[in-house]
Design a protein around this motif. Structure first.
Motif, PDB file in Angstrom:
ATOM      1  N   ALA A  47      18.201  10.467 -10.880  1.00 27.87           N
ATOM      2  CA  ALA A  47      18.182   9.012 -11.070  1.00 27.87           C
ATOM      3  C   ALA A  47      16.844   8.493 -10.602  1.00 27.87           C
ATOM      4  N   ASP A  48      16.294   7.536 -11.323  1.00 29.60           N
ATOM      5  CA  ASP A  48      15.026   6.950 -10.910  1.00 29.60           C
ATOM      6  C   ASP A  48      15.255   6.032  -9.719  1.00 29.60           C
ATOM      7  N   ARG A  49      14.242   5.960  -8.856  1.00 31.73           N
ATOM      8  CA  ARG A  49      14.386   5.130  -7.654  1.00 31.73           C
ATOM      9  C   ARG A  49      14.604   3.654  -7.987  1.00 31.73           C
ATOM     10  N   ALA A  50      14.184   3.220  -9.191  1.00 31.75           N
ATOM     11  CA  ALA A  50      14.346   1.818  -9.563  1.00 31.75           C
ATOM     12  C   ALA A  50      15.731   1.512 -10.112  1.00 31.75           C
ATOM     13  N   ASP A  51      16.528   2.535 -10.383  1.00 33.78           N
ATOM     14  CA  ASP A  51      17.821   2.342 -11.041  1.00 33.78           C
ATOM     15  C   ASP A  51      18.972   2.303 -10.045  1.00 33.78           C
ATOM     16  N   TRP A  52      18.756   1.572  -8.955  1.00 33.68           N
ATOM     17  CA  TRP A  52      19.784   1.409  -7.938  1.00 33.68           C
ATOM     18  C   TRP A  52      20.060  -0.069  -7.718  1.00 33.68           C
ATOM     19  N   GLN A  53      21.330  -0.411  -7.545  1.00 37.07           N
ATOM     20  CA  GLN A  53      21.724  -1.739  -7.095  1.00 37.07           C
ATOM     21  C   GLN A  53      22.361  -1.567  -5.717  1.00 37.07           C
ATOM     22  N   VAL A  54      21.967  -2.414  -4.787  1.00 38.74           N
ATOM     23  CA  VAL A  54      22.422  -2.270  -3.407  1.00 38.74           C
ATOM     24  C   VAL A  54      23.341  -3.426  -3.033  1.00 38.74           C
ATOM     25  N   GLU A  55      24.529  -3.081  -2.510  1.00 37.96           N
ATOM     26  CA  GLU A  55      25.469  -4.049  -1.951  1.00 37.96           C
ATOM     27  C   GLU A  55      25.791  -5.184  -2.918  1.00 37.96           C
ATOM     28  N   GLY A  56      26.085  -4.822  -4.153  1.00 32.69           N
ATOM     29  CA  GLY A  56      26.544  -5.812  -5.127  1.00 32.69           C
ATOM     30  C   GLY A  56      28.052  -5.966  -5.059  1.00 32.69           C
ATOM     31  N   ALA A  57      28.535  -7.198  -5.085  1.00 35.14           N
ATOM     32  CA  ALA A  57      29.973  -7.457  -4.951  1.00 35.14           C
ATOM     33  C   ALA A  57      30.707  -7.174  -6.260  1.00 35.14           C
ATOM     34  N   HIS A  58      31.883  -6.560  -6.153  1.00 33.17           N
ATOM     35  CA  HIS A  58      32.753  -6.268  -7.284  1.00 33.17           C
ATOM     36  C   HIS A  58      34.131  -6.866  -6.989  1.00 33.17           C
ATOM     37  N   PRO A  59      34.691  -7.654  -7.901  1.00 31.18           N
ATOM     38  CA  PRO A  59      35.967  -8.325  -7.628  1.00 31.18           C
ATOM     39  C   PRO A  59      37.160  -7.378  -7.747  1.00 31.18           C
ATOM     40  N   THR A  60      38.108  -7.511  -6.821  1.00 33.07           N
ATOM     41  CA  THR A  60      39.370  -6.775  -6.898  1.00 33.07           C
ATOM     42  C   THR A  60      40.496  -7.725  -6.474  1.00 33.07           C
ATOM     43  N   ASN A  86       0.802  -1.212   0.000  1.00 31.76           N
ATOM     44  CA  ASN A  86       0.000   0.000   0.000  1.00 31.76           C
ATOM     45  C   ASN A  86       0.840   1.269   0.000  1.00 31.76           C
ATOM     46  N   LEU A  87       2.165   1.141   0.153  1.00 28.32           N
ATOM     47  CA  LEU A  87       3.039   2.308   0.104  1.00 28.32           C
ATOM     48  C   LEU A  87       3.658   2.507  -1.275  1.00 28.32           C
ATOM     49  N   LEU A  88       3.474   1.548  -2.155  1.00 22.63           N
ATOM     50  CA  LEU A  88       4.139   1.623  -3.448  1.00 22.63           C
ATOM     51  C   LEU A  88       3.628   2.784  -4.300  1.00 22.63           C
ATOM     52  N   ASP A  89       2.396   3.188  -4.071  1.00 23.71           N
ATOM     53  CA  ASP A  89       1.820   4.248  -4.887  1.00 23.71           C
ATOM     54  C   ASP A  89       2.111   5.638  -4.354  1.00 23.71           C
ATOM     55  N   GLU A  90       2.823   5.710  -3.226  1.00 20.67           N
ATOM     56  CA  GLU A  90       3.189   7.015  -2.700  1.00 20.67           C
ATOM     57  C   GLU A  90       4.165   7.709  -3.654  1.00 20.67           C
ATOM     58  N   SER A  91       4.204   8.998  -3.617  1.00 19.64           N
ATOM     59  CA  SER A  91       5.123   9.755  -4.458  1.00 19.64           C
ATOM     60  C   SER A  91       5.880  10.750  -3.584  1.00 19.64           C
ATOM     61  N   PRO A  92       7.193  10.578  -3.395  1.00 23.17           N
ATOM     62  CA  PRO A  92       7.983   9.476  -3.922  1.00 23.17           C
ATOM     63  C   PRO A  92       7.715   8.180  -3.162  1.00 23.17           C
ATOM     64  N   ALA A  93       8.109   7.080  -3.776  1.00 24.59           N
ATOM     65  CA  ALA A  93       7.873   5.783  -3.154  1.00 24.59           C
ATOM     66  C   ALA A  93       8.563   5.722  -1.794  1.00 24.59           C
ATOM     67  N   LEU A  94       7.955   5.048  -0.851  1.00 23.29           N
ATOM     68  CA  LEU A  94       8.494   4.979   0.496  1.00 23.29           C
ATOM     69  C   LEU A  94       9.284   3.705   0.738  1.00 23.29           C
ATOM     70  N   VAL A  95       9.424   2.900  -0.273  1.00 26.70           N
ATOM     71  CA  VAL A  95      10.223   1.692  -0.119  1.00 26.70           C
ATOM     72  C   VAL A  95      11.113   1.525  -1.338  1.00 26.70           C
ATOM     73  N   GLY A  96      12.262   0.899  -1.124  1.00 24.13           N
ATOM     74  CA  GLY A  96      13.138   0.532  -2.217  1.00 24.13           C
ATOM     75  C   GLY A  96      13.368  -0.961  -2.162  1.00 24.13           C
ATOM     76  N   ARG A  97      13.740  -1.563  -3.275  1.00 25.68           N
ATOM     77  CA  ARG A  97      13.799  -3.022  -3.332  1.00 25.68           C
ATOM     78  C   ARG A  97      15.066  -3.485  -4.032  1.00 25.68           C
ATOM     79  N   THR A  98      15.636  -4.548  -3.519  1.00 29.46           N
ATOM     80  CA  THR A  98      16.741  -5.203  -4.196  1.00 29.46           C
ATOM     81  C   THR A  98      16.571  -6.700  -4.044  1.00 29.46           C
ATOM     82  N   HIS A  99      17.141  -7.462  -4.958  1.00 25.82           N
ATOM     83  CA  HIS A  99      17.043  -8.912  -4.911  1.00 25.82           C
ATOM     84  C   HIS A  99      18.391  -9.494  -4.506  1.00 25.82           C
ATOM     85  N   ARG A 100      18.352 -10.435  -3.608  1.00 31.30           N
ATOM     86  CA  ARG A 100      19.580 -11.108  -3.194  1.00 31.30           C
ATOM     87  C   ARG A 100      19.230 -12.563  -2.910  1.00 31.30           C
TER      88      ARG A 100
END
Length: 254
Positions: free
Chosen positions: A91-104, A17-31
């Protein structure tokens, strides 16, 4: 927010029920095929009002709900940062990646966030509330190691082998430099003010190899970011004095 999830670091229930708020009140990532939701205090208050949290005495606020569920202030600061970028149309709220691993070569680098900016380029984002200056500089050095990582793969006759960051962020013709690194200093209890920590970080970061040449490092405070917007002159560039730059005016890395 189920009772057995209240001890976790991040809220995992989708508050539809918060997804339709503007701006959105939640962000999502898949892990690992699970959805993790990073809620604002308003979202946490909504969850408390849903009856799924254990009852508490007195009025439940978002801050109190956060303390009960174990959600860290770091996550809330990250969401505030995402919303500031979204409201500024940087940047759009959907165009974020959170805590993705990068090799070094020095081990895995895990940015707090990687954002796809409105101009098609990317930026790394780090949120600081409680890290020591030594750990902040160590993470900055890890970014330098990531930039300097040797190419992976063998390439072919048409294209030389490229490193992970070149494959991921530079585009097919290597037309983009190494993504800028954006540090956001957020308020935290029993810590120096964000502006004080920002200044102390600059004094240390300018001595890291590659900074101001191969890596653009820009900083701001969360109060400045949320008050004025991510696209305004709120970014201070390491090695460029105390002037503030707009996001689009940040100097490019070589």
């Amino acid at each position: 927010m189920l009772p057995h999830q209240q001890g976790t670091d991040h809220v995992r229930r989708a508050l539809r029920n918060l997804l339709d708020e503007s701006p959105a009140l939640v962000g999502r990532t898949h892990r690992a095929q699970q959805s993790y939701w990073y809620c604002t205090p308003a979202g946490l208050a909504e969850a408390a009002a849903s009856g799924e949290l254990a009852p508490t005495t007195g009025r439940t606020t978002g801050k109190r709900a956060a303390s009960k569920t174990g959600l860290r202030g770091h996550g809330l600061a990250l969401v505030d940062t995402v919303i500031a970028f979204h409201q500024a149309e940087a940047a759009d709220r959907a165009d974020w990646q959170v805590e993705g691993a990068h090799p070094t070569p020095a081990g895995s680098l895990v940015p707090d966030g990687v954002v796809l900016l409105a101009d098609g380029s990317s930026a790394f984002v780090e949120i600081d509330r409680t890290m020591s200056y030594a750990r902040l500089v160590a993470k900055l050095e890890r970014y330098d190691a990531y930039r300097n990582a040797p190419p992976s793969g063998r390439g072919n006759a048409a294209r030389a082998p490229r490193s992970h960051w070149q494959e991921t962020y530079a585009g097919p013709a290597l037309e983009r430099p190494f993504p800028p690194l954006l540090f956001v200093f957020a308020p935290a209890p029993r810590r120096a003010a964000p502006g004080t920590r920002e200044g102390a970080f600059h004094n240390r970061a300018r001595h890291v190899g590659g900074v101001n040449y191969q890596i653009t490092v820009a900083t701001t405070t969360l109060p400045l970011l949320t008050r004025h917007g991510a696209d305004r002159p709120v970014w201070r560039v390491v090695g460029r004095g105390e002037d503030r730059y707009a996001l689009a005016a940040l100097p490019k890395a070589r």
